[in-house]
Design a protein around this motif. Structure first.
Motif, mmCIF file in Angstrom:
data_model
loop_
_atom_site.group_PDB
_atom_site.id
_atom_site.type_symbol
_atom_site.label_atom_id
_atom_site.label_comp_id
_atom_site.label_asym_id
_atom_site.label_seq_id
_atom_site.Cartn_x
_atom_site.Cartn_y
_atom_site.Cartn_z
ATOM 1 N N LEU A 22 6.307 6.061 4.049
ATOM 2 C CA LEU A 22 7.249 5.900 3.231
ATOM 3 C C LEU A 22 8.353 4.800 3.456
ATOM 4 O O LEU A 22 9.093 5.187 4.506
ATOM 5 N N VAL A 23 8.847 4.133 2.611
ATOM 6 C CA VAL A 23 9.617 2.958 2.758
ATOM 7 C C VAL A 23 11.079 3.499 2.388
ATOM 8 O O VAL A 23 10.904 3.989 1.155
ATOM 9 N N VAL A 24 11.919 3.487 2.859
ATOM 10 C CA VAL A 24 13.194 3.718 2.543
ATOM 11 C C VAL A 24 14.378 2.500 2.480
ATOM 12 O O VAL A 24 14.593 1.894 3.561
ATOM 13 N N GLU A 25 14.613 2.131 1.391
ATOM 14 C CA GLU A 25 15.402 0.708 1.402
ATOM 15 C C GLU A 25 16.242 0.932 0.286
ATOM 16 O O GLU A 25 16.110 1.584 -0.833
ATOM 17 N N LEU A 26 17.528 -0.010 0.222
ATOM 18 C CA LEU A 26 18.422 -0.090 -0.867
ATOM 19 C C LEU A 26 18.046 -1.423 -1.417
ATOM 20 O O LEU A 26 18.792 -2.391 -1.557
ATOM 21 N N SER A 27 16.903 -1.662 -2.030
ATOM 22 C CA SER A 27 16.525 -2.631 -2.979
ATOM 23 C C SER A 27 15.467 -2.257 -4.115
ATOM 24 O O SER A 27 14.949 -1.046 -3.851
ATOM 25 N N CYS A 28 15.085 -3.021 -5.004
ATOM 26 C CA CYS A 28 13.936 -2.761 -5.828
ATOM 27 C C CYS A 28 12.844 -2.602 -5.213
ATOM 28 O O CYS A 28 11.827 -2.021 -6.142
ATOM 29 N N GLY A 29 12.700 -2.719 -3.994
ATOM 30 C CA GLY A 29 11.382 -2.425 -3.239
ATOM 31 C C GLY A 29 10.893 -3.768 -2.549
ATOM 32 O O GLY A 29 9.567 -4.056 -2.169
ATOM 33 N N GLN A 30 11.842 -4.962 -2.199
ATOM 34 C CA GLN A 30 11.479 -6.009 -1.694
ATOM 35 C C GLN A 30 10.879 -5.792 -0.430
ATOM 36 O O GLN A 30 9.773 -6.408 -0.105
ATOM 37 N N PHE A 31 11.567 -5.042 0.452
ATOM 38 C CA PHE A 31 10.846 -4.551 1.691
ATOM 39 C C PHE A 31 9.674 -3.872 1.798
ATOM 40 O O PHE A 31 8.764 -4.056 2.394
ATOM 41 N N HIS A 32 9.598 -2.927 0.971
ATOM 42 C CA HIS A 32 8.552 -2.060 0.590
ATOM 43 C C HIS A 32 7.366 -3.115 0.408
ATOM 44 O O HIS A 32 6.066 -3.061 0.798
ATOM 45 N N ASP A 33 7.376 -3.953 -0.615
ATOM 46 C CA ASP A 33 6.378 -4.964 -0.973
ATOM 47 C C ASP A 33 5.974 -5.618 0.322
ATOM 48 O O ASP A 33 4.767 -6.081 0.399
ATOM 49 N N ASP A 34 6.672 -6.123 1.249
ATOM 50 C CA ASP A 34 6.593 -6.796 2.381
ATOM 51 C C ASP A 34 5.734 -6.100 3.341
ATOM 52 O O ASP A 34 4.749 -6.425 4.088
ATOM 53 N N VAL A 35 6.274 -4.799 3.505
ATOM 54 C CA VAL A 35 5.267 -3.960 4.258
ATOM 55 C C VAL A 35 3.938 -3.639 3.914
ATOM 56 O O VAL A 35 2.960 -3.645 4.619
ATOM 57 N N PHE A 36 3.863 -3.562 2.431
ATOM 58 C CA PHE A 36 2.354 -3.471 1.968
ATOM 59 C C PHE A 36 1.534 -4.564 2.227
ATOM 60 O O PHE A 36 0.692 -4.506 2.931
ATOM 61 N N PHE A 37 2.235 -5.799 2.210
ATOM 62 C CA PHE A 37 1.615 -7.025 2.303
ATOM 63 C C PHE A 37 1.196 -7.079 4.033
ATOM 64 O O PHE A 37 0.246 -7.458 4.372
ATOM 65 N N HIS A 38 2.117 -6.966 4.904
ATOM 66 C CA HIS A 38 1.726 -7.001 6.267
ATOM 67 C C HIS A 38 0.694 -6.015 6.728
ATOM 68 O O HIS A 38 0.150 -6.269 7.529
ATOM 69 N N LEU A 39 0.807 -4.819 6.187
ATOM 70 C CA LEU A 39 -0.338 -3.834 6.382
ATOM 71 C C LEU A 39 -1.750 -4.261 6.003
ATOM 72 O O LEU A 39 -2.655 -4.319 6.677
ATOM 73 N N ALA A 40 -1.560 -4.816 4.678
ATOM 74 C CA ALA A 40 -2.982 -5.272 4.337
ATOM 75 C C ALA A 40 -3.491 -6.391 5.208
ATOM 76 O O ALA A 40 -4.750 -6.561 5.499
ATOM 77 N N LYS A 41 -2.421 -7.423 5.601
ATOM 78 C CA LYS A 41 -2.825 -8.496 6.304
ATOM 79 C C LYS A 41 -3.297 -8.243 7.592
ATOM 80 O O LYS A 41 -4.346 -8.741 8.076
ATOM 81 N N GLY A 42 -2.623 -7.131 8.207
ATOM 82 C CA GLY A 42 -2.880 -6.587 9.527
ATOM 83 C C GLY A 42 -4.279 -5.992 9.665
ATOM 84 O O GLY A 42 -4.933 -6.047 10.398
ATOM 85 N N LEU A 43 -4.430 -4.921 8.733
ATOM 86 C CA LEU A 43 -5.679 -3.949 8.942
ATOM 87 C C LEU A 43 -6.692 -4.653 7.903
ATOM 88 O O LEU A 43 -7.836 -4.103 8.193
ATOM 89 N N GLY A 44 -6.471 -5.636 7.076
ATOM 90 C CA GLY A 44 -7.684 -6.085 6.286
ATOM 91 C C GLY A 44 -7.901 -5.295 5.096
ATOM 92 O O GLY A 44 -8.939 -5.342 4.503
ATOM 93 N N ARG A 45 -7.292 -4.313 4.779
ATOM 94 C CA ARG A 45 -7.510 -3.454 3.515
ATOM 95 C C ARG A 45 -6.014 -3.058 3.135
ATOM 96 O O ARG A 45 -5.162 -2.959 3.705
ATOM 97 N N VAL A 46 -6.144 -2.341 1.721
ATOM 98 C CA VAL A 46 -4.798 -1.883 1.305
ATOM 99 C C VAL A 46 -4.592 -0.510 1.673
ATOM 100 O O VAL A 46 -5.490 0.245 1.366
#
Lengths: 348, 465
Positions: free
Chosen positions: A298-322
């Motif tokens: 769970l991402v906790v942040e004070l924006s529309c989800g900019q950091f969340h989207d980046d976490v999602f992206f980096h996990l996908a990039k690092g793990l090779g899956r969504v």
């Protein structure tokens, strides 16, 4: 030795221990205490302070001081940081160091003066024109406001790249105990590239214009290689992760709320942990992938989800899956209540 | 007749990507002459090692191909900011800005104006050719009335585009500049005048005497759609009529170099010189975290009251945070702050559920009284009219404002409230650290320490401590 200071004041202490020669800035709430403290403390220790006529001038003064091989900084918030983007791109293009502190307020537009984390994309994804990357550090407490400002200078000069300390209205204005740094940083060597008005630096050139397409592409590739090398600087803090079933992911102000939520959850038997990036660029992708795999996130942040989207992206990039990543956010200057985090985790 | 050899430029223009001695300027352009005048003077004055030239945007963006000095490329309009930083951070450097009319007079005008107003230790060479050069002949702020450009195809219409900007005259309104002159390079006689002016500006920089501004009218045949002779004539006849040549100010005889700043101790010596006696907190899980909210209106010392408690927590060896919240109005608006005192590092410094809420006025009571957790403490100034005593919390009403006012110290109502808080025993912090914090806060006004400690002691007793 310890002092009880505001986060914005700790920034100035860190800058001075880093050897910062000059502060150039323009006031804006909630970053003004940085300028207030700098105007008192820079001259007191034999360094310089100038209130510039606008943020555009401030950042171009930082550009000029960096081009001359000197350590300088500016601090601002929201609209002021937006005004600086052109020259931050110039700094990246000319491979100049320099430290910019963004005490984030709520936006867009004039917004308000309360904490938000909605300048994430602007700081981490460029913000100005062209393919470039700033170093972005995210303090989580007043101690780190000082320590990461020092680190920003260190990395900025080591990589000859602009560094942003991305913080927020809460961390800037809250007071907390600061342990003073042990020692001042050694002065970086700059004669090989800077233009300082000395015989040794007379033949050096600071520019970011490359009319030749092949040369401009080569410069771009060199920059991208540098950004890839910076990856070794990625760092993050892990709190109560080892046996955690649920990992909260947050930085800055939100990480403090998430940390309290972790304690509350553990008190009720929920095995929660916190992953807190300290560097947002370079992003601690490998460390995140190592703790995130197989856990509820769970991402906790004070924006529309900019950091969340980046976490999602980096996990996908690092793990090779969504991987599924939840988001709990507020916007507009509202803080996330600890109870809301606790409730949301229990729903996961 | 022998042509004088150019000095101060690179012998070959390798940085242009060619090894020729040809410049990138058009035939009849004034830039080459101005470059020569500057580099010749820099060489003659023996200051080449010290010179840092801010290269502009526009045709002279490639000045660094030629000038054998330190070169920094500046963003459009920002040469004055770059030079400001160079001359302030490098006391030995000589900072020069070379800028065209679009760069300086349009996008960067305020940057130049402010640097001139600060009297920065720099010289500006302002090349006015009445048009944008490299960008392609668009209207400049200095384009003449009726002048046809790429963006004024029917000629500059002052009703739409405003009037030609007289930069020297504007700079001349300021107090700080030492030397302001407008010259031209459109013919030999004028070039010799320009040579003298450029030298004077550079001599002032060599001697550190302050801000110099030289405007140089310069022909641009290409963008004026003329040949070299016509462009020079246009400059002499049309441009000079709008922009008369001459010295606008010359204080070079009386100007003096600014004294160097005295040496100061470094940050380590400065920040450790005045310890407040507190030590770093140590973890103590047995200490129950205290979350406190203080509220009232600005000017009641609400933020200071919170700070006293936070400092008291520090003196007790606890982890503490203080977090202010106040309206956009700096004075008189609602003010509140959150304080957390804990046995472990503090997570959120914002207080939602408070162990203690202190309200100094009715709006604060109406807003924050509900935030007290069951069994927590609600402490209000007795001036707050309360219809029904709240249930489920420990309630204290004390006339702190009246108590302080009656003793001639209305600004110390917050010290009184601190004593009430200490007497209540709500925080787990004892009287001693509260007093220590109160005294520490008046470190810079020591005469106020005994008075505040006295009123604290009186209030503590009155509140039953």
């Amino acid at each position: 030795m310890v002092k009880f200071v505001k986060g914005n004041e700790a920034v100035v202490i860190g800058a001075l221990y880093a050897g910062c020669d000059y502060y150039f800035g323009y006031p804006i709430t909630p970053a003004s205490e940085v300028a207030h403290a700098a105007s008192a403390w820079f001259p007191a220790v034999g360094r310089g302070f100038l209130q510039a006529e606008c943020e555009t001038a401030s950042i171009n003064m930082v550009y000029g001081a960096s081009a001359a091989g000197k350590l300088s900084m500016t601090a601002s918030s929201g609209p002021g940081i937006s005004l600086m983007q052109e020259t931050i791109s110039y700094m990246a293009g000319a491979e100049l160091p320099g430290v910019i502190v963004n005490v984030q307020r709520a936006g867009p537009g004039l917004g308000n003066i309360y904490p938000e984390q909605a300048d994430y994309n602007q700081a981490v994804k460029g913000g100005g024109h062209g393919s470039y990357q700033c170093i972005v550090l995210a303090p989580g407490n007043v101690q780190e406001m000082c320590d990461l400002t020092m680190l920003a200078f260190e990395l900025s000069f080591a990589y000859r790249n602009p560094a942003i300390v991305l913080t927020d209205a809460m961390l800037g204005q809250m007071m907390e105990t600061l342990r003073l740094p042990e020692a001042e940083l050694p002065r970086p060597e700059t004669d090989t590239w800077a233009v300082s008005g000395t015989p040794a630096t007379r033949k050096n050139l600071i520019t970011s214009i490359y009319l030749d397409v092949a040369q401009e592409e080569a410069i771009n590739r060199t920059l991208q290689e540098k950004y890839a090398r910076m990856q070794v600087e990625a760092r993050a803090e892990q709190y109560q992760i080892d046996d955690a079933d649920v990992v909260l992911i947050a930085y800055g102000v939100s990480s403090r709320i998430a940390r309290t939520a972790v304690d509350k959850l553990r008190a009720t038997g929920v095995k929660a942990g916190l992953f807190r990036p300290i560097t947002l660029a370079p992003f601690p992708t490998a460390a995140l992938c190592a703790v995130a795999d197989g856990r509820k996130l769970l991402v906790v942040e004070l924006s529309c989800g900019q950091f969340h989207d980046d976490v999602f992206f980096h996990l996908a990039k690092g793990l090779g899956r969504v991987v599924n990543v939840g988001l709990l956010n507020r916007m507009g200057g509202a803080l996330i209540a600890v109870d809301d985090v606790v409730a949301r985790v229990k729903e996961l | 007749m022998a042509v004088k050899k150019t000095v101060g430029m690179y012998p070959a223009f390798d940085r242009s990507g060619t090894s020729t001695r040809a410049s990138h300027y058009c035939a009849g352009c004034g830039h080459g002459i101005i470059h020569k005048l500057i580099t010749e003077a820099v060489t003659d004055l023996g200051i080449a090692d010290r010179v840092v030239m801010a290269n502009p945007i526009g045709c002279a963006v490639f000045g660094y191909y030629y000038w054998d000095v330190g070169n920094i490329g500046a963003a459009h309009g920002r040469a004055a900011a770059v030079c400001t930083a160079v001359c302030r951070t490098c006391p030995e450097a000589i900072a020069l800005a070379y800028q065209g009319d679009g760069d300086l007079g349009a996008i960067g005008f305020n940057c130049t104006f402010q640097a001139a107003n600060r009297g920065e230790r720099m010289a500006t060479f302002f090349v006015n050719n009445g048009t944008y050069g490299m960008t392609g002949g668009q209207m400049a702020p200095t384009s003449l009335e009726g002048q046809k450009t790429a963006t004024t195809p029917l000629g500059r219409d002052v009703l739409n585009d405003g009037y030609p900007l007289h930069v020297c005259e504007v700079i001349n309104q300021l107090t700080a500049p030492v030397y302001i002159e407008r010259v031209s390079v459109a013919d030999t006689r004028r070039i010799m005048d320009a040579r003298r002016a450029i030298r004077k500006a550079l001599e002032l920089q060599r001697d550190g005497k302050g801000y110099a501004f030289v405007e140089i009218l310069s022909p641009c045949p290409t963008n004026l759609g003329m040949d070299a002779v016509q462009a020079a004539q246009f400059t002499n006849d049309k441009m000079e009529r709008e922009f008369p040549l001459g010295v606008l100010r010359d204080q070079s005889a009386t100007a003096t170099a600014r004294p160097a700043a005295p040496a100061k101790p470094g940050p380590a010596a400065f920040f450790t010189s005045n310890p407040d006696g507190a030590t770093d907190a140590a973890p103590d899980p047995s200490f129950a975290e205290q979350r406190l909210k203080f509220a009232g209106f600005g000017g009641q010392g609400i933020l200071s009251l919170g700070l006293y408690v936070a400092e008291a927590g520090r003196f007790a060896g606890r982890y503490t945070t203080w977090f202010p919240s106040y309206g956009p109005e700096q004075r008189g608006g609602a003010a509140s702050c959150s304080v957390v005192v804990a046995g472990n590092p503090v997570g959120s410094p914002a207080v939602d559920h408070a162990d203690v809420v202190i309200c100094m006025n009715l709006p604060a009571y109406e807003r924050f009284a509900k935030d007290v957790r069951p069994g927590g403490w609600l402490i209000v100034d007795a001036s707050v009219p309360i219809a029904e005593k709240p249930v489920g919390v420990q309630f204290v009403s004390f006339p702190a404002i009246q108590f302080a006012t009656e003793r001639g110290m209305p600004r110390s109502a917050n010290a009184v409230m601190l004593a009430v808080l200490a007497a209540s025993g709500a925080t787990g912090l004892d009287r001693r650290v509260m007093e220590q914090a109160l005294a520490a806060s008046f470190q810079k006004k020591p005469s106020l320490i005994p008075k505040n400690l006295a009123i604290f002691a009186a209030a503590y007793q009155q509140a039953g401590g």
